[in-house]
Motif scaffolding. Structure first.
Motif, mmCIF file in Angstrom:
data_model
loop_
_atom_site.group_PDB
_atom_site.id
_atom_site.type_symbol
_atom_site.label_atom_id
_atom_site.label_comp_id
_atom_site.label_asym_id
_atom_site.label_seq_id
_atom_site.Cartn_x
_atom_site.Cartn_y
_atom_site.Cartn_z
ATOM 1 N N ARG A 103 -6.420 1.445 8.990
ATOM 2 C CA ARG A 103 -5.306 0.936 8.279
ATOM 3 C C ARG A 103 -5.999 -0.102 7.129
ATOM 4 O O ARG A 103 -5.785 -0.276 6.075
ATOM 5 N N ILE A 109 1.035 -1.135 0.104
ATOM 6 C CA ILE A 109 -0.093 -0.090 -0.060
ATOM 7 C C ILE A 109 0.984 1.241 0.002
ATOM 8 O O ILE A 109 1.475 1.663 1.061
ATOM 9 N N GLU A 162 3.024 0.646 8.656
ATOM 10 C CA GLU A 162 1.807 0.423 8.552
ATOM 11 C C GLU A 162 1.283 -0.782 7.952
ATOM 12 O O GLU A 162 0.503 -1.612 7.772
ATOM 13 N N GLU A 186 -6.762 1.130 -1.431
ATOM 14 C CA GLU A 186 -5.703 0.972 -2.333
ATOM 15 C C GLU A 186 -5.532 -0.440 -3.273
ATOM 16 O O GLU A 186 -5.054 -0.208 -4.231
ATOM 17 N N ARG A 205 -5.954 -7.901 16.449
ATOM 18 C CA ARG A 205 -6.070 -6.410 17.129
ATOM 19 C C ARG A 205 -6.655 -6.503 18.549
ATOM 20 O O ARG A 205 -6.423 -5.848 19.442
ATOM 21 N N MET A 233 1.739 -3.872 9.672
ATOM 22 C CA MET A 233 0.775 -3.790 10.908
ATOM 23 C C MET A 233 -0.739 -4.156 10.380
ATOM 24 O O MET A 233 -1.388 -4.930 10.996
ATOM 25 N N VAL A 234 -0.892 -4.128 9.132
ATOM 26 C CA VAL A 234 -1.993 -4.171 8.645
ATOM 27 C C VAL A 234 -2.415 -5.752 8.382
ATOM 28 O O VAL A 234 -3.423 -6.126 8.558
ATOM 29 N N ALA A 235 -1.250 -6.424 8.334
ATOM 30 C CA ALA A 235 -1.693 -7.824 8.143
ATOM 31 C C ALA A 235 -1.928 -8.623 9.632
ATOM 32 O O ALA A 235 -2.255 -9.948 9.616
ATOM 33 N N GLU A 247 0.667 4.318 -0.163
ATOM 34 C CA GLU A 247 0.301 5.351 0.832
ATOM 35 C C GLU A 247 0.495 5.308 2.128
ATOM 36 O O GLU A 247 0.568 6.336 2.848
ATOM 37 N N MET A 248 0.817 4.215 2.248
ATOM 38 C CA MET A 248 1.029 3.975 3.991
ATOM 39 C C MET A 248 2.473 3.647 4.102
ATOM 40 O O MET A 248 3.360 3.405 3.480
ATOM 41 N N ARG A 288 5.507 -8.283 5.468
ATOM 42 C CA ARG A 288 3.822 -8.191 5.901
ATOM 43 C C ARG A 288 3.544 -9.820 5.649
ATOM 44 O O ARG A 288 2.525 -10.240 6.480
ATOM 45 N N GLU A 333 -3.086 -2.389 19.678
ATOM 46 C CA GLU A 333 -2.272 -1.390 18.656
ATOM 47 C C GLU A 333 -0.834 -1.551 19.291
ATOM 48 O O GLU A 333 -0.055 -1.641 18.202
ATOM 49 N N LEU A 360 0.548 -5.071 18.195
ATOM 50 C CA LEU A 360 0.722 -5.014 16.601
ATOM 51 C C LEU A 360 2.052 -4.278 16.268
ATOM 52 O O LEU A 360 2.843 -4.581 15.416
ATOM 53 N N VAL A 392 -3.840 -10.486 2.850
ATOM 54 C CA VAL A 392 -3.247 -10.345 4.106
ATOM 55 C C VAL A 392 -4.344 -10.469 5.309
ATOM 56 O O VAL A 392 -4.239 -10.240 6.264
ATOM 57 N N SER A 422 -6.495 0.049 13.833
ATOM 58 C CA SER A 422 -6.102 -1.262 12.902
ATOM 59 C C SER A 422 -7.494 -1.063 11.842
ATOM 60 O O SER A 422 -7.015 -1.410 10.535
ATOM 61 N N HIS A 450 -4.341 -7.298 11.250
ATOM 62 C CA HIS A 450 -5.609 -7.077 11.846
ATOM 63 C C HIS A 450 -6.559 -7.824 12.733
ATOM 64 O O HIS A 450 -7.092 -7.491 13.475
#
Lengths: 266, 338
Positions: free
Chosen positions: B198, A94, A101, B205, A111, A104-106, A96-97, A168, A129, A132, B213, B195, A108
């Motif tokens: 994100r 991604i 991040e 995106e 969380r 971290m998104v992987a 833009e991140m 990731r 948070e 993660l 993921v 989270s 989720h």
């Protein structure tokens, strides 16, 4: 072949796009802890196989078994959470991140807090948070990406982006990692490093690794088992040496008059 | 525990601030100006809510006026029922308590019915990729408006006034709008900076990567859409009690377009940007009211110019906070000096 249940097994898998038989009757067994190479000429169906295994495509026939459980046709997110992570041939970070991040998104699903807890910012939310973030930073550390953690992913050079994709994938705590052409765009020195990294990944994270790769130097150097497909069919499977010298493989790659009778040389 | 104590204190402070501003506006502004300020607040709620789905998640809804309508009619209907049921025991209460009881119930019900509508629209259309949501929401907005336009219970084209000559009770004041705006902004900001945020940005995106993921993309999109619809429902219920009737004409496509202008001007994906965009639209609509028929032309031109000059909107995906303003100001000064 060793006994016991394989980690991933494909039985007579078929995938058809319109009139094109992308995969016809491919069977393979991947043992836990193996580094498994999937090779074949362009358009042979390697990435299609990856997409069937990871749930992007639903197989039109046959069975996909992960640790004995059928996963063919399950949604990709379910399969990912069961323990199959992947990287992409054309890197899909991604942009833009930040790098952190992206990793971290992987996480989720770990969380540890629901929608209400997130909105109320409960203690469990902040603990989740923080956990993660810590986990992501650990992975970035071992992959040598710590210095880039706060960079936007799109600003990274190609090689680093590939490593972020691996970080990731590892964030999912997978048992099986599928790497789609990890050596693409690397020079021979970098390819040597990659071979070491793949072995190191397998040993450090107790993974099973499947590799789709065109770079034969990497495939033959690191894989313990190589499976060659062409026109959606298995043409050879065995140790690197067996596959390297297999007449059908030579025919498929070099376009010699067909030895296997598959018409590959026409 | 000190965490919740501190939050209680902040909440009290916010309520006091809203109330103080409310008194201030009542005392020093003409009724017309107060109304504009109230619309700024309503627009902020609408824009922040819409931005969660259009900006953060990247799934374009162009029928949010429909959810606002559902919230407005649902809220007004609930309040009218409540008033008949409670009767004199409600009117005996002081004004503020009346507002608290009636308006809060109306807003909560409005938000709930709008959320349910969002769920029903979102589940089938968000499973698909691409522009389906835009088409479905466009249709939904028009269908909802036409349903209310033809409904006997809800007064048809003349609007819903609870079947009373005096119409709906005007409970909505700046205080309530500001309070709900703070709540909506807080909820959306907390979601975005977590989270969930994100995950939603990852879906915007690259949906394939998001799936790979382990993100349940459809569920997350529906969640964002439902929250967004609920925000529109809140704004709708508050809007309903600003006047004596809820009319179907208040929820035409123009209003959905206004909302989209708000978030594009403010910056898709920025919570504070959406607030600014909401205020911008409320103010420009009033400034140019005499040329109201050219509004869609003007907004179209504005969007074209914006796409050329600043395609990311005022703030882009960034957020406005005081520290950032300070940095920008210092950078500007040192930049100007050199």
């Amino acid at each position: 072949m060793s006994g016991g249940r394989p980690l991933l097994e494909l039985r007579e898998v078929h995938k058809v796009f319109g009139g094109l038989r992308a995969i016809s009757g491919v069977s393979l067994r991947i043992e836990a802890g193996q580094i498994f190479g999937l090779i074949g000429p362009n358009g042979a169906g390697k990435t299609t196989l990856f997409n069937v295994i990871t749930g992007i495509y639903r197989p039109d026939g046959g069975e996909v078994l992960f640790d004995g459980r059928p996963i063919g046709g399950l949604p990709p997110a379910r399969i990912a959470l069961m323990g199959i992570a992947r990287t992409f041939q054309n890197i899909r970070l991604i942009g833009e991140m930040t790098v952190r991040e992206n990793v971290m998104v992987a996480g989720h699903h770990r969380r540890g807090v629901g929608l209400l807890g997130t909105v109320l910012r409960t203690r469990r939310w902040s603990d989740g948070e923080r956990a993660l973030r810590r986990k992501a930073d650990e992975l970035l550390e071992v992959l040598g990406l710590s210095a880039l953690a706060d960079e936007q992913a799109r600003n990274l050079p190609y090689g680093s982006q590939r490593r972020v994709e691996i970080a990731r994938a590892l964030m999912l705590e997978p048992r099986l990692v599928l790497l789609d052409e990890p050596a693409a765009g690397l020079n021979s020195k970098e390819a040597d490093v990659l071979k070491e990294q793949i072995r190191w990944l397998r040993d450090t994270f107790r993974l099973t690794v499947v590799l789709v790769e065109h770079n034969m130097h990497v495939v033959m150097g690191v894989c313990e088992h190589v499976h060659c497909v062409d026109h959606g069919e298995t043409i050879a499977s065995g140790t690197p040496d067996e596959v390297r010298n297999h007449p059908a493989v030579l025919a498929a790659y070099l376009g010699e008059p067909s030895v296997a009778g598959s018409g590959a040389g026409s | 525990m000190s965490r919740w104590l501190r939050r209680g204190a902040i909440a009290l402070l916010v309520v006091a601030l809203c109330w103080g501003l409310d008194r201030l506006f009542e005392a020093f502004l003409v009724e017309y100006a107060v109304r504009i300020v109230i619309f700024c607040g309503l627009n902020a709620i609408l824009a922040v809510g819409l931005n969660l789905i259009n900006g953060t998640t990247g799934q374009f809804s162009i029928g949010h006026a429909g959810f606002m309508a559902v919230g407005a009619y649902g809220g007004a209907y609930t309040v009218v029922q409540l008033e008949t049921w409670l009767g004199p025991s409600l009117t005996a209460l002081p004004t503020f308590a009346q507002q608290a009881v009636a308006l809060t119930s109306g807003v909560l019900v409005g938000a709930t019915v709008a959320a349910i509508a969002g769920f029903l629209v979102g589940v089938p259309s968000l499973r698909l990729r691409g522009d389906y949501l835009a088409i479905v929401t466009l249709g939904f907005g028009e269908i909802i408006r036409l349903l209310f336009n033809n409904s006997e219970t809800f007064g048809g084209a003349t609007g819903y006034s609870g079947g009373r000559p005096l119409g709906l009770t005007t409970y909505t004041s700046f205080f309530w709008v500001a309070l709900w705006a703070v709540i909506v902004v807080t909820v959306v900001a907390h979601l975005t900076r977590s989270s969930y945020g994100r995950a939603l940005r990852a879906i915007r995106e690259d949906e394939i990567a998001a799936e790979a993921v382990g993100l349940p993309t459809t569920r997350l999109k529906v969640m964002a859409f439902v929250v967004s619809a609920a925000a529109a429902g809140i704004a709708g219920a508050l809007f309903a009690h600003l006047q004596s009737a809820v009319r179907p004409d208040d929820f035409k496509l123009d209003r959905s377009v206004d909302m989209i202008v708000m978030i594009i001007v403010g910056g898709l994906g920025s919570v504070t940007g959406a607030v600014l965009g909401g205020i911008f639209v409320a103010v420009t609509l009033e400034l140019f009211r005499q040329w109201a028929e050219y509004r869609l032309v003007a907004y179209a031109l504005l969007l074209v110019v914006l796409m050329i000059v600043r395609p990311q909107g005022l703030l882009g995906t960034r957020e406005l906070d005081l520290a950032a303003v300070g940095r920008w100001w210092r950078a500007r000064r040192t930049g100007g000096a050199s």
